[in-house]
Write an enzyme that holds these catalytic residues in place. Structure first.
Site, short mmCIF file in Angstrom:
data_model
loop_
_atom_site.label_atom_id
_atom_site.label_comp_id
_atom_site.label_asym_id
_atom_site.label_seq_id
_atom_site.Cartn_x
_atom_site.Cartn_y
_atom_site.Cartn_z
N ASN A 1 36.21 21.10 36.07
CA ASN A 1 36.54 20.85 34.66
C ASN A 1 35.37 20.81 33.70
O ASN A 1 35.39 20.08 32.71
CB ASN A 1 37.32 19.53 34.51
N ASP B 1 35.42 15.20 40.58
CA ASP B 1 36.68 15.55 39.93
C ASP B 1 37.37 14.29 39.41
O ASP B 1 38.60 14.22 39.33
CB ASP B 1 37.59 16.29 40.92
N GLU C 1 43.81 24.84 36.12
CA GLU C 1 44.88 24.92 37.12
C GLU C 1 46.23 25.24 36.47
O GLU C 1 46.59 24.68 35.45
CB GLU C 1 44.98 23.62 37.94
N LYS D 1 35.68 12.45 33.56
CA LYS D 1 34.61 13.41 33.24
C LYS D 1 33.37 12.74 32.67
O LYS D 1 32.26 13.20 32.88
CB LYS D 1 35.13 14.49 32.28
O1 LIG Z 1 41.14 13.95 33.79
C1 LIG Z 1 41.08 14.66 34.79
N1 LIG Z 1 40.68 14.19 35.97
C2 LIG Z 1 40.38 12.78 36.11
C3 LIG Z 1 40.72 12.39 37.52
C4 LIG Z 1 40.96 11.13 37.83
C5 LIG Z 1 41.31 10.75 39.21
O2 LIG Z 1 40.19 10.08 39.80
C6 LIG Z 1 40.41 8.67 39.81
N2 LIG Z 1 39.18 8.07 39.27
C7 LIG Z 1 38.70 8.22 38.02
N3 LIG Z 1 37.52 7.58 37.91
C8 LIG Z 1 37.26 7.01 39.11
C9 LIG Z 1 36.20 6.23 39.63
N4 LIG Z 1 35.09 5.87 38.92
C10 LIG Z 1 34.98 6.00 37.49
C11 LIG Z 1 35.61 4.80 36.84
O3 LIG Z 1 35.02 3.63 37.35
N5 LIG Z 1 36.24 5.84 40.91
C12 LIG Z 1 37.29 6.19 41.69
N6 LIG Z 1 38.34 6.93 41.26
C13 LIG Z 1 38.31 7.33 39.99
C14 LIG Z 1 41.66 8.44 38.99
O4 LIG Z 1 42.37 7.30 39.47
C15 LIG Z 1 42.43 9.72 39.24
O5 LIG Z 1 43.06 9.74 40.50
C16 LIG Z 1 41.48 16.08 34.72
C17 LIG Z 1 42.18 16.49 33.59
C18 LIG Z 1 42.62 17.81 33.45
C19 LIG Z 1 43.33 18.21 32.25
C20 LIG Z 1 43.07 19.44 31.65
C21 LIG Z 1 43.75 19.84 30.49
C22 LIG Z 1 44.71 19.01 29.95
F1 LIG Z 1 45.40 19.38 28.86
C23 LIG Z 1 44.99 17.78 30.54
C24 LIG Z 1 44.30 17.39 31.67
C25 LIG Z 1 42.38 18.74 34.49
C26 LIG Z 1 41.69 18.32 35.63
O6 LIG Z 1 41.41 19.17 36.67
C27 LIG Z 1 41.22 17.01 35.75
O7 LIG Z 1 40.52 16.66 36.88
MG LIG Z 2 39.95 18.42 37.96
#
Ligand SMILES: O=C(NC/C=C/[C@H]1O[C@@H](n2cnc3c(NCCO)ncnc32)[C@H](O)[C@@H]1O)c1cc(-c2ccc(F)cc2)cc(O)c1O
Ligand SMILES: [Mg+2]
Length: 214
Positions: A170, A141, A199, A144
């Site tokens: 997602n 999660d 959600e 993406k």
């Molecule tokens: O983008 C979404 N999720 C991202 C989550 C990121 C979280 O995870 C952390 N994260 C990211 N990459 C890494 C990583 N590794 C990778 C980088 O090195 N290593 C460790 N932590 C990581 C971030 O710091 C955040 O805490 C999303 C969007 C919508 C959405 C839908 C519709 C809309 F209109 C708008 C938004 C709905 C959803 O359910 C979604 O999950």
């Molecule tokens: Mg999500």
């Protein structure tokens, strides 16, 4: 008064949930995000699918990529059998700080290890750091476009075993098209799509459940 949205979510939990009651914690977040401020938690609708897959798998060792504020961390941890563990990875220190407090408020901190840092760096260290042979369950999660590279990394690090279940949020919205192609076309996975909604919204989204065949 919380300055950031995650801090306001934490406030809503502290105000409306019962300490030590995981269900009341994620319900308070759902209420806040549905009626006050949308946030990217897996949410209550997709959460029921997550719950049912977890109950079926009953993992001894689970991994979550992308803790954010800990909503799904609490949802997952509350269903783990005694002695089972969830490792959750988050690289944003501010999000991790809020997540730690939400996890503690729910009273599931003994089942959860929150590791701060990028998944790409942490996955190769899982065996040596946590004495893990392989994961029984992985919840994806995070960003993406990292679903495919991190899945390949888990494979290459020998962290998946015959029967490991990957559950990805997602896959429709925002979407993870390369990931769907990868798991659906690979002979090493048995994949199934669980249709749901984004959600706190009526937009379609869903979870992809993929069983690693070894
Ligand atoms: O983008 C979404 N999720 C991202 C989550 C990121 C979280 O995870 C952390 N994260 C990211 N990459 C890494 C990583 N590794 C990778 C980088 O090195 N290593 C460790 N932590 C990581 C971030 O710091 C955040 O805490 C999303 C969007 C919508 C959405 C839908 C519709 C809309 F209109 C708008 C938004 C709905 C959803 O359910 C979604 O999950
Ligand atoms: Mg999500």
């Amino acid at each position: 008064t919380g300055s950031t949205q995650p801090q306001r979510m934490l406030e809503a939990v502290q105000k409306n949930a019962t300490k030590g009651d995981p269900e009341s914690v994620f319900s308070a977040i759902d209420y806040y995000c549905r009626h006050k401020e949308w946030a990217m938690n897996v949410g209550d609708e997709k959460g029921l699918i997550l719950d049912s897959v977890l109950t079926e798998v009953n993992p001894s060792i689970a991994l979550e990529l992308g803790t954010y504020c800990g909503y799904s961390t609490v949802r997952i941890a509350r269903l783990l059998s005694p002695g089972s563990k969830l490792i959750t990875v988050e690289f944003n220190p501010a999000f991790a700080a809020v997540a730690r407090q939400i996890i503690a408020y729910a009273g599931v901190q003994d089942k959860v290890t929150l590791v701060e840092g990028p998944s790409g760096d942490l996955i190769p260290k899982m065996k040596e750091r946590f004495g893990i042979k392989s994961f029984d369950f992985v919840f994806l999660d995070h960003w993406k476009d990292r679903y495919v590279p991190d899945t390949k990394l888990l494979e290459d690090c020998g962290l998946l075993r015959k029967g490991t279940v990957l559950l990805a949020d997602n896959v429709i919205c925002p979407g993870a098209p390369e990931y769907l192609k990868y798991v659906r076309n690979s002979p090493r996975y048995e994949s199934r799509y669980f249709k749901s909604n984004l959600e706190y919204s009526k937009v379609e989204d869903g979870l992809e459940k993929s069983v690693f065949l070894g």
